[in-house]
Design a protein around this motif. Structure first.
Motif, mmCIF file in Angstrom:
data_model
loop_
_atom_site.group_PDB
_atom_site.id
_atom_site.type_symbol
_atom_site.label_atom_id
_atom_site.label_comp_id
_atom_site.label_asym_id
_atom_site.label_seq_id
_atom_site.Cartn_x
_atom_site.Cartn_y
_atom_site.Cartn_z
ATOM 1 N N GLY A 1 7.476 0.472 1.028
ATOM 2 C CA GLY A 1 7.580 0.060 2.430
ATOM 3 C C GLY A 1 8.382 1.050 3.234
ATOM 4 N N CYS A 2 8.157 2.370 2.986
ATOM 5 C CA CYS A 2 8.926 3.420 3.665
ATOM 6 C C CYS A 2 8.612 3.446 5.162
ATOM 7 C CB CYS A 2 8.622 4.784 3.048
ATOM 8 S SG CYS A 2 6.928 5.354 3.341
ATOM 9 N N GLY A 3 7.374 3.031 5.522
ATOM 10 C CA GLY A 3 6.997 3.010 6.934
ATOM 11 C C GLY A 3 6.344 4.301 7.407
ATOM 12 N N PHE A 4 6.400 5.353 6.584
ATOM 13 C CA PHE A 4 5.929 6.655 7.059
ATOM 14 C C PHE A 4 4.787 7.253 6.247
ATOM 15 C CE2 PHE A 4 10.204 6.366 8.768
ATOM 16 C CZ PHE A 4 9.941 6.651 10.089
ATOM 17 N N CYS A 5 4.669 6.864 4.969
ATOM 18 C CA CYS A 5 3.633 7.475 4.139
ATOM 19 C C CYS A 5 2.250 7.061 4.645
ATOM 20 C CB CYS A 5 3.815 7.041 2.678
ATOM 21 S SG CYS A 5 3.355 5.327 2.402
ATOM 22 N N GLU A 6 1.221 7.698 4.093
ATOM 23 C CA GLU A 6 -0.161 7.407 4.485
ATOM 24 C C GLU A 6 -0.470 5.902 4.346
ATOM 25 O OE1 GLU A 6 -2.163 9.516 5.741
ATOM 26 O OE2 GLU A 6 -4.103 8.487 5.617
ATOM 27 N N GLY A 7 -0.055 5.326 3.205
ATOM 28 C CA GLY A 7 -0.359 3.916 2.951
ATOM 29 C C GLY A 7 0.312 2.999 3.958
ATOM 30 N N CYS A 8 1.595 3.185 4.192
ATOM 31 C CA CYS A 8 2.330 2.360 5.163
ATOM 32 C C CYS A 8 1.751 2.536 6.561
ATOM 33 C CB CYS A 8 3.809 2.757 5.194
ATOM 34 S SG CYS A 8 4.762 2.115 3.809
ATOM 35 N N HIS A 9 1.612 3.817 6.951
ATOM 36 C CA HIS A 9 1.215 4.108 8.331
ATOM 37 C C HIS A 9 -0.150 3.509 8.663
ATOM 38 C CE1 HIS A 9 0.858 6.180 12.112
ATOM 39 N NE2 HIS A 9 -0.323 6.630 11.730
ATOM 40 N N GLN B 1 0.824 -1.221 0.000
ATOM 41 C CA GLN B 1 0.000 0.000 0.000
ATOM 42 C C GLN B 1 0.850 1.260 0.000
ATOM 43 O OE1 GLN B 1 -2.787 -0.747 -0.716
ATOM 44 N NE2 GLN B 1 -3.817 -2.260 0.561
ATOM 45 N N CYS B 2 2.169 1.119 -0.012
ATOM 46 C CA CYS B 2 3.070 2.271 0.110
ATOM 47 C C CYS B 2 2.874 3.242 -1.067
ATOM 48 C CB CYS B 2 4.524 1.810 0.161
ATOM 49 S SG CYS B 2 5.690 3.170 0.375
ATOM 50 N N VAL B 3 2.737 4.529 -0.729
ATOM 51 C CA VAL B 3 2.576 5.549 -1.772
ATOM 52 C C VAL B 3 3.695 6.586 -1.691
ATOM 53 C CG1 VAL B 3 0.089 5.277 -2.073
ATOM 54 C CG2 VAL B 3 0.936 6.767 -0.247
#
Ligand code: ZN
Length: 400
Positions: free
Chosen positions: A81-89, A69-71
Motif C-alpha cells: 500500500g505504498c501509494g506510488f507503485c504501478e499496482g497502487c497507482h 495490488q501493491c508491487v
C-alpha cells in the motif's frame, strides 16, 4: 505517505486492513515461490465495509484494493500500500486490469449491471495477484443482482476478493453479510477532517476549521466546501432558505429553486460524461463520426441512454439530499440555541439567521421542522416527484 493516509480518523480500520494486506501479500509470495501458505491469515475473500456517509467507506475499500495490488519492492518490509507503485497507482485511479468497480447508476444495481463483473470474478487475475471486485453501493443491489453476488461469494475463485460497501450491515442481505468480514468506519472528528484539509489540500487553517465544522465529519463535502467556491455559494443559498418562507409564494419559489439547482447539477455532470460515452460507444460500434450506425446496434445505444437517464436521476437526488442535509444542520443549530447550548453550532457563519429563526419559534416547532425534512427525504426515497416532495417540506417549514 501510504494508501492508509487517505483514511481520515480511521486508525483502527487502517490497522485491520494493513494486517490483512500483509497476510495477503504473504499468500501471493508463498504461491509464487511454490512454498506452503502461511498457517494463519487475516486475509479473506469477502469484505463488507460500512460507515456513515462521508466517513470514506469507498475510499477505505479502494485503499485496501490498492494494498492488495501493491508491487512495491519495499512491501515486505514497509507493508503493502505504498501509494506510488504501478499496482497502487492504477488501482487508485481506477485503471487496474484486476480491479472492477460496480457503481449504482440508478436507484438499484440491476442484474445486467453485475453480469460481466460476476463472470470476471470466476477468472484468475491477469497480474497474478488478486481479482478485486469493489461494489460501491451494495445497499442498492436488488433481489436478482444480490443473488448473483451471493452465488459468487459462496464459491469464489481462489484469488478473488469481493469488497462490498454499504452504509450499515443491515443494508446487505444476511446471507451475503454472514460470508463477509466486517470493517466498520466511524464518523471522523471535526478536528481530524480540518487537519487533513490543511495537510493534504493546503487549505488555510481557518477555512478548513469552518468547512469541517459545517459538514460534521463528512470528508468529501468538507473538501469541496473548502476548495470550491460554487459549493460554498450553493450551501449559502440553502442556508438562506429558512428566512424566505414567510408566505406560500415564498415557499413554492424556494422549493422550485432547490429542485432546479439539483437538476442543474445533474445536467452539468451529464454534459461532462454522456456525450463522451455516447461517442465512444458509437466509435466502438464502428460508425463514422456523425455517420449512421450499423444495423442491429439500436438496442445497445438504447441501453446506454437508459443508463445515462438513471444516472441523471440519481445525481439529482444526491444533490437534493445534500441540500436537505445542510437544512437539517441549520435547524439542529437553531434547536441548540433554543435549548441554550452554543457549544456545538455547526453553521457559525450564519449565526444571525440561526438567532432570528430561534427567537421566532420554540424547540417543539424546530423539532417538527427537522421531522418535515426527514419526511421529504423519505418521500424522495419512495420516488415521489421531487418538486412535490420539496414543496410539501417548505410549506411545513413555514407552518412549523
Ligand atoms: Zn504500492
Amino acid at each position: 505517505m501510504t494508501v492508509w493516509d487517505d483514511l481520515v480518523g480511521q486508525e483502527k480500520v487502517s490497522e485491520q486492513l494493513d494486517a490483512a494486506a500483509r497476510d495477503a501479500d504473504a499468500l501471493v509470495t508463498a504461491a509464487a515461490a511454490n512454498t506452503p501458505p502461511p498457517a494463519a491469515s487475516k486475509m479473506t475473500h469477502a469484505w463488507l465495509f460500512t460507515g456513515p456517509p462521508g466517513a470514506g467507506v469507498t475510499q477505505a475499500a479502494r485503499a485496501f484494493a490498492a494494498a492488495l495490488q501493491c508491487v512495491s519492492p519495499d512491501r515486505a518490509h514497509a507493508g503493502p500500500g505504498c501509494g506510488f507503485c504501478e499496482g497502487c497507482h492504477t488501482t487508485l485511479v481506477g485503471t487496474h486490469a484486476d480491479v472492477s468497480t460496480v457503481t449504482a447508476v440508478g436507484t438499484q444495481i440491476l442484474a445486467e449491471d453485475m453480469r460481466d463483473t460476476v463472470r470476471k470474478s470466476f477468472t484468475s487475475p491477469a497480474g497474478g495477484r488478486w481479482q478485486v471486485i469493489l461494489v460501491e453501493d451494495a445497499e442498492r443491489l436488488n433481489e436478482k443482482s444480490a443473488n448473483a453476488v451471493l452465488k459468487a461469494v459462496e464459491e469464489p475463485a481462489p484469488r478473488t476478493v469481493w469488497l462490498l460497501c454499504a452504509p450499515s450491515i443491515e443494508d446487505v442481505l444476511p446471507t451475503i453479510r454472514s460470508r463477509c468480514r466486517h470493517v466498520n468506519l466511524r464518523t471522523p472528528s471535526v478536528a481530524a477532517v480540518a487537519d487533513t484539509l490543511v495537510r493534504r489540500e493546503g487549505v488555510d487553517p481557518e477555512v478548513a476549521a469552518a468547512a469541517a465544522a459545517a459538514t460534521q465529519g463528512h470528508v468529501d463535502r468538507a473538501r469541496r466546501l473548502a476548495t470550491d467556491p460554487a459549493a460554498r455559494e450553493r450551501r449559502a443559498a440553502v442556508l438562506r432558505l429558512p428566512l424566505r418562507l414567510d408566505d406560500i409564494g415564498g415557499c413554492l419559489k424556494a422549493a422550485q429553486e432547490l429542485v432546479d439547482a439539483a437538476a442543474a447539477d445533474a445536467k452539468a455532470l451529464a454534459e461532462e460524461t454522456d456525450a463522451k460515452e455516447t461517442e465512444e460507444l458509437k466509435a466502438a460500434l464502428g460508425a463514422a463520426q456523425g455517420g449512421r450506425l450499423p444495423r442491429g446496434t439500436a438496442g445497445v445505444m438504447k441501453e446506454l441512454e437508459d443508463r445515462q437517464k438513471r444516472r441523471r436521476t440519481r445525481t439529482q437526488r444526491d444533490s437534493l439530499d445534500l441540500a436537505l442535509t445542510d437544512l437539517t444542520g441549520f435547524y439542529r443549530d437553531v434547536l441548540a440555541l433554543q435549548l441554550g447550548s452554543r457549544v456545538a453550532i455547526a453553521n457559525a457563519d450564519v449565526e444571525d439567521a440561526l438567532e432570528r429563526v430561534a427567537r421566532a419559534g420554540t424547540p417543539e416547532s424546530t423539532l417538527r421542522r427537522i421531522e418535515a425534512i426527514a419526511a421529504c427525504r423519505d418521500a424522495l426515497d419512495r420516488n415521489v416527484a421531487p418538486l412535490l416532495a420539496v414543496e410539501a417540506m417548505t410549506m411545513a417549514l413555514r407552518a412549523g
